[in-house]
Design a protein around this motif. Sequence first.
Motif, PDB file in Angstrom:
ATOM      1  N   SER A   7      51.602  -4.588  13.250  1.00 41.32           N
ATOM      2  CA  SER A   7      51.154  -5.798  12.574  1.00 41.32           C
ATOM      3  C   SER A   7      49.933  -5.471  11.724  1.00 41.32           C
ATOM      4  O   SER A   7      49.006  -4.797  12.180  1.00 41.32           O
ATOM      5  CB  SER A   7      50.792  -6.878  13.591  1.00 41.32           C
ATOM      6  N   TYR A   8      49.952  -5.940  10.494  1.00 44.35           N
ATOM      7  CA  TYR A   8      48.814  -5.765   9.583  1.00 44.35           C
ATOM      8  C   TYR A   8      48.067  -7.079   9.389  1.00 44.35           C
ATOM      9  O   TYR A   8      47.351  -7.248   8.401  1.00 44.35           O
ATOM     10  CB  TYR A   8      49.291  -5.214   8.240  1.00 44.35           C
ATOM     11  N   ASN A   9      48.213  -8.005  10.322  1.00 33.89           N
ATOM     12  CA  ASN A   9      47.529  -9.293  10.198  1.00 33.89           C
ATOM     13  C   ASN A   9      46.018  -9.130  10.102  1.00 33.89           C
ATOM     14  O   ASN A   9      45.354  -9.877   9.388  1.00 33.89           O
ATOM     15  CB  ASN A   9      47.874 -10.209  11.377  1.00 33.89           C
ATOM     16  N   LYS A  10      45.476  -8.137  10.801  1.00 31.94           N
ATOM     17  CA  LYS A  10      44.035  -7.884  10.720  1.00 31.94           C
ATOM     18  C   LYS A  10      43.635  -7.516   9.294  1.00 31.94           C
ATOM     19  O   LYS A  10      42.570  -7.904   8.819  1.00 31.94           O
ATOM     20  CB  LYS A  10      43.635  -6.750  11.672  1.00 31.94           C
ATOM     21  N   LEU A  11      44.492  -6.760   8.617  1.00 37.46           N
ATOM     22  CA  LEU A  11      44.218  -6.382   7.229  1.00 37.46           C
ATOM     23  C   LEU A  11      44.148  -7.608   6.341  1.00 37.46           C
ATOM     24  O   LEU A  11      43.226  -7.763   5.541  1.00 37.46           O
ATOM     25  CB  LEU A  11      45.288  -5.417   6.716  1.00 37.46           C
ATOM     26  N   TRP A  12      45.130  -8.491   6.474  1.00 38.41           N
ATOM     27  CA  TRP A  12      45.168  -9.681   5.606  1.00 38.41           C
ATOM     28  C   TRP A  12      43.961 -10.575   5.860  1.00 38.41           C
ATOM     29  O   TRP A  12      43.394 -11.152   4.930  1.00 38.41           O
ATOM     30  CB  TRP A  12      46.476 -10.440   5.786  1.00 38.41           C
ATOM     31  N   LYS A  13      43.545 -10.699   7.118  1.00 37.87           N
ATOM     32  CA  LYS A  13      42.358 -11.499   7.434  1.00 37.87           C
ATOM     33  C   LYS A  13      41.105 -10.865   6.847  1.00 37.87           C
ATOM     34  O   LYS A  13      40.224 -11.559   6.335  1.00 37.87           O
ATOM     35  CB  LYS A  13      42.217 -11.653   8.950  1.00 37.87           C
ATOM     36  N   LEU A  14      41.037  -9.536   6.913  1.00 39.10           N
ATOM     37  CA  LEU A  14      39.893  -8.824   6.355  1.00 39.10           C
ATOM     38  C   LEU A  14      39.813  -9.008   4.837  1.00 39.10           C
ATOM     39  O   LEU A  14      38.733  -9.187   4.272  1.00 39.10           O
ATOM     40  CB  LEU A  14      39.982  -7.342   6.715  1.00 39.10           C
ATOM     41  N   LEU A  15      40.972  -8.989   4.185  1.00 41.51           N
ATOM     42  CA  LEU A  15      40.990  -9.207   2.731  1.00 41.51           C
ATOM     43  C   LEU A  15      40.475 -10.597   2.383  1.00 41.51           C
ATOM     44  O   LEU A  15      39.732 -10.761   1.407  1.00 41.51           O
ATOM     45  CB  LEU A  15      42.403  -9.021   2.181  1.00 41.51           C
ATOM     46  N   ILE A  16      40.860 -11.588   3.172  1.00 42.38           N
ATOM     47  CA  ILE A  16      40.375 -12.952   2.940  1.00 42.38           C
ATOM     48  C   ILE A  16      38.861 -12.998   3.092  1.00 42.38           C
ATOM     49  O   ILE A  16      38.155 -13.572   2.259  1.00 42.38           O
ATOM     50  CB  ILE A  16      41.065 -13.947   3.897  1.00 42.38           C
ATOM     51  N   ASP A  17      38.356 -12.366   4.161  1.00 40.79           N
ATOM     52  CA  ASP A  17      36.908 -12.351   4.401  1.00 40.79           C
ATOM     53  C   ASP A  17      36.143 -11.677   3.269  1.00 40.79           C
ATOM     54  O   ASP A  17      35.037 -12.087   2.933  1.00 40.79           O
ATOM     55  CB  ASP A  17      36.590 -11.641   5.719  1.00 40.79           C
ATOM     56  N   LYS A  18      36.738 -10.640   2.677  1.00 42.49           N
ATOM     57  CA  LYS A  18      36.075  -9.891   1.606  1.00 42.49           C
ATOM     58  C   LYS A  18      36.440 -10.409   0.211  1.00 42.49           C
ATOM     59  O   LYS A  18      36.017  -9.846  -0.784  1.00 42.49           O
ATOM     60  CB  LYS A  18      36.408  -8.407   1.724  1.00 42.49           C
ATOM     61  N   ASN A  19      37.259 -11.475   0.166  1.00 43.33           N
ATOM     62  CA  ASN A  19      37.661 -12.098  -1.094  1.00 43.33           C
ATOM     63  C   ASN A  19      38.347 -11.098  -2.029  1.00 43.33           C
ATOM     64  O   ASN A  19      38.028 -11.018  -3.220  1.00 43.33           O
ATOM     65  CB  ASN A  19      36.461 -12.762  -1.778  1.00 43.33           C
TER      66      ASN A  19
END
Length: 71
Positions: free
Chosen positions: A4-16
């Motif tokens: 799962s790459y869900n952590k990646l997608w959340k990190l991208l949101i956090d970093k805009n």
Amino acid sequence: MSISYNKLWKLLIDKNINKTQLGELAGISTNIMAKLGRNESVQIENLARICNVLNCNVGDVVEFIKEEANE
């Protein structure tokens, strides 16, 4: 075991940062980005590029999910 790459997608949101920007910054092809979107395995080199851009560790972008046995 699945990936799962869900952590990646959340990190991208956090970093805009959006997926296209990440691909360009990390020098990753659209095919690799598509694999990430489908939670498919990719070479560790690609994950290292992503981590370098996001200044994080592999564990911050990928998670291995243990599949439960049906009893």
